[in-house]
Design a protein around this motif. Structure first.
Motif, mmCIF file in Angstrom:
data_model
loop_
_atom_site.group_PDB
_atom_site.id
_atom_site.type_symbol
_atom_site.label_atom_id
_atom_site.label_comp_id
_atom_site.label_asym_id
_atom_site.label_seq_id
_atom_site.Cartn_x
_atom_site.Cartn_y
_atom_site.Cartn_z
ATOM 1 N N GLY A 127 0.704 -1.399 -0.193
ATOM 2 C CA GLY A 127 -0.130 -0.074 -0.094
ATOM 3 C C GLY A 127 0.611 1.227 0.045
ATOM 4 N N LEU A 128 0.468 2.296 -0.586
ATOM 5 C CA LEU A 128 0.857 3.655 -0.691
ATOM 6 C C LEU A 128 1.203 4.097 0.726
ATOM 7 N N HIS A 129 0.213 4.075 1.588
ATOM 8 C CA HIS A 129 0.323 4.409 2.981
ATOM 9 C C HIS A 129 0.643 3.635 4.107
ATOM 10 N N ASP A 130 1.538 2.418 3.851
ATOM 11 C CA ASP A 130 1.854 1.418 4.621
ATOM 12 C C ASP A 130 2.790 2.035 5.496
ATOM 13 N N ASN A 131 2.803 1.791 6.761
ATOM 14 C CA ASN A 131 3.570 2.334 7.663
ATOM 15 C C ASN A 131 4.972 1.598 7.795
ATOM 16 N N ASP A 132 5.746 1.838 8.784
ATOM 17 C CA ASP A 132 7.282 1.426 8.415
ATOM 18 C C ASP A 132 7.214 -0.050 9.046
ATOM 19 N N ARG A 133 6.477 -0.248 10.065
ATOM 20 C CA ARG A 133 6.214 -1.651 10.444
ATOM 21 C C ARG A 133 5.802 -2.713 9.290
ATOM 22 N N ARG A 134 4.947 -2.126 8.671
ATOM 23 C CA ARG A 134 4.214 -2.920 7.541
ATOM 24 C C ARG A 134 5.370 -3.205 6.469
ATOM 25 N N LEU A 135 6.020 -2.078 6.280
ATOM 26 C CA LEU A 135 7.173 -2.358 5.120
ATOM 27 C C LEU A 135 8.394 -3.229 5.739
ATOM 28 N N ALA A 136 8.689 -2.943 6.928
ATOM 29 C CA ALA A 136 9.832 -3.823 7.558
ATOM 30 C C ALA A 136 9.497 -5.443 7.396
ATOM 31 N N ASP A 137 7.965 -5.656 7.914
ATOM 32 C CA ASP A 137 7.933 -6.939 7.858
ATOM 33 C C ASP A 137 7.625 -7.599 6.553
ATOM 34 N N HIS A 138 7.163 -6.796 5.470
ATOM 35 C CA HIS A 138 7.258 -7.429 4.120
ATOM 36 C C HIS A 138 8.569 -7.558 3.571
ATOM 37 N N PHE A 139 9.623 -6.482 3.690
ATOM 38 C CA PHE A 139 10.810 -6.565 3.008
ATOM 39 C C PHE A 139 11.824 -7.458 3.763
ATOM 40 N N GLY A 140 11.575 -7.550 5.051
ATOM 41 C CA GLY A 140 12.340 -8.512 5.838
ATOM 42 C C GLY A 140 11.637 -9.781 6.207
ATOM 43 N N GLY A 141 10.586 -9.930 5.447
ATOM 44 C CA GLY A 141 9.969 -11.434 5.827
ATOM 45 C C GLY A 141 10.511 -12.345 4.787
ATOM 46 N N LYS A 142 10.179 -13.807 5.224
ATOM 47 C CA LYS A 142 10.610 -14.704 4.677
ATOM 48 C C LYS A 142 10.259 -14.981 3.243
ATOM 49 N N LEU A 143 9.074 -14.693 2.981
ATOM 50 C CA LEU A 143 8.459 -14.921 1.542
ATOM 51 C C LEU A 143 9.408 -13.775 0.739
ATOM 52 N N HIS A 144 9.400 -12.768 0.900
ATOM 53 C CA HIS A 144 10.289 -11.662 -0.023
ATOM 54 C C HIS A 144 11.639 -11.887 -0.114
#
Length: 345
Positions: A190-207
């Motif tokens: 999302g364009l308005h995703d917060n830092d926690r959501r971004l960190a979880d995505h880019f640091g997540g196992k899937l990505h």
């Protein structure tokens, strides 16, 4: 009953493992190279389940030992496997983009570019936060602090980009969540995703798993190209060596033929010289025989002339002796006859 079944399954698995070698087609070559998507994405929302081929760490250990001694080129199988998987992922990403284009409100190219700028900064923040968390988990606190300082700088740039994007469109439209499809793992951002959501995505196992798969694919492609070049060079070197050996053999055969021809010419030359020498000797002997023959003939003719006169003299003396003997006999015969006549008287 349960323990007996478990024992039988374990025994059967061990027996199958003993029969299967790492070169068997039933063994997953991507697993041997530690890049099978079924292993990497296990436990994520895109868990692929069990691989259809055999996964065994013991077989991987056997492969690692054997690969140090010779090239098995299992990278080709792994490249085909990963390319197929990444192609499916990219197709899903394109389909998701099309669905977003159909459902989200259409915006101008200028506004879309500004929104894309915000998404890019979100992605950069997410990657930096994931890196900082990893460094902190590894105990590199100082490095993690430096990364967090970079995050603050990117956040400042993101704030300016969001302000520019907000001013380019109506407030009602800005409040709508603008989604974007992650180019790596095809997840929605999302364009308005917060830092926690971004960190979880880019640091997540899937990505991170998709990053690992894509990087491994690029690495395997380079390895395949290098090995193919090396194999081509080895083939070219072996071919040059064979051609060199063939040239040496042809040169040796040519020298051998030339040597044989030279020996044959020498033999013919010696034979010719010997024949000529024999002919000269034969002519010389013939001349010598003719010379001796002529010499004997001349000697014989001279001897015949010289011996003719003495033989006449010898013959006349013999005749004289024979005549004197005949005369003596006649005298004796007459004397005897005269004696007999005197006795008669």
């Amino acid at each position: 009953m349960f323990f007996s079944l478990l024992f039988s399954w374990t025994f059967a698995g061990d027996e199958t493992r003993q029969r299967v070698k790492f070169t068997d087609d039933r063994v997953c070559k991507s697993h041997l190279l530690n890049c099978c998507p079924h292993d990497i994405l296990s436990g994520t929302r895109m868990d692929l389940g069990d691989c259809t081929k055999i996964h065994d760490l013991a077989l991987r250990a056997d492969y690692e030992i054997a690969s140090k001694e010779r090239d098995l080129f299992f990278e080709l199988d792994a490249v085909d496997h990963l390319e197929s998987f990444i192609a499916d992922c990219d197709r899903r990403t394109e389909l998701a983009k099309k669905r977003l284009a159909e459902t989200q409100e259409e915006i101008s190219a200028e506004v879309a570019a500004k929104a894309e700028k915000v998404h890019e900064l979100n992605e950069e923040i997410g990657k930096l936060l994931a890196k900082a968390e990893q460094l902190g988990a590894e105990g590199n606190v100082d490095e993690a602090q430096k990364v967090l300082q970079e995050v603050e700088k990117v956040r400042s740039r993101k704030k300016d980009a969001e302000e520019e994007y907000r001013n380019s469109m109506p407030a009602s439209s800005f409040q709508q969540q603008k989604l974007r499809v992650c180019e790596v793992c095809s997840a929605y951002l999302g364009l308005h995703d917060n830092d926690r959501r971004l960190a979880d995505h880019f640091g997540g196992k899937l990505h991170l798993g998709f990053i690992q798969i894509r990087e491994k694919l690029d690495q395997l492609k380079k390895t395949v190209v290098e090995k193919q070049e090396k194999r081509n060079q080895d083939r070219l070197k072996r071919r040059e060596e064979r051609e060199k050996e063939e040239r040496m053999k042809r040169r040796t055969r040519s020298r051998s033929r030339e040597h044989r021809r030279s020996r044959s010419r020498d033999r013919r030359r010696r034979r010719s010289h010997s024949t000529s020498r024999d002919r000269r000797r034969s002519r010389s002997r013939s001349r010598e025989r003719r010379r001796r023959h002529r010499s004997r003939s001349r000697s014989r003719s001279r001897g015949h002339r010289h011996s003719h006169e003495p033989s006449s003299r010898h013959k006349s003396s013999r005749d004289r002796e024979r005549s004197s003997r005949d005369k003596s006999r006649d005298r004796d015969r007459r004397v005897g006859m005269n004696g007999r006549e005197a006795g008669d008287f």
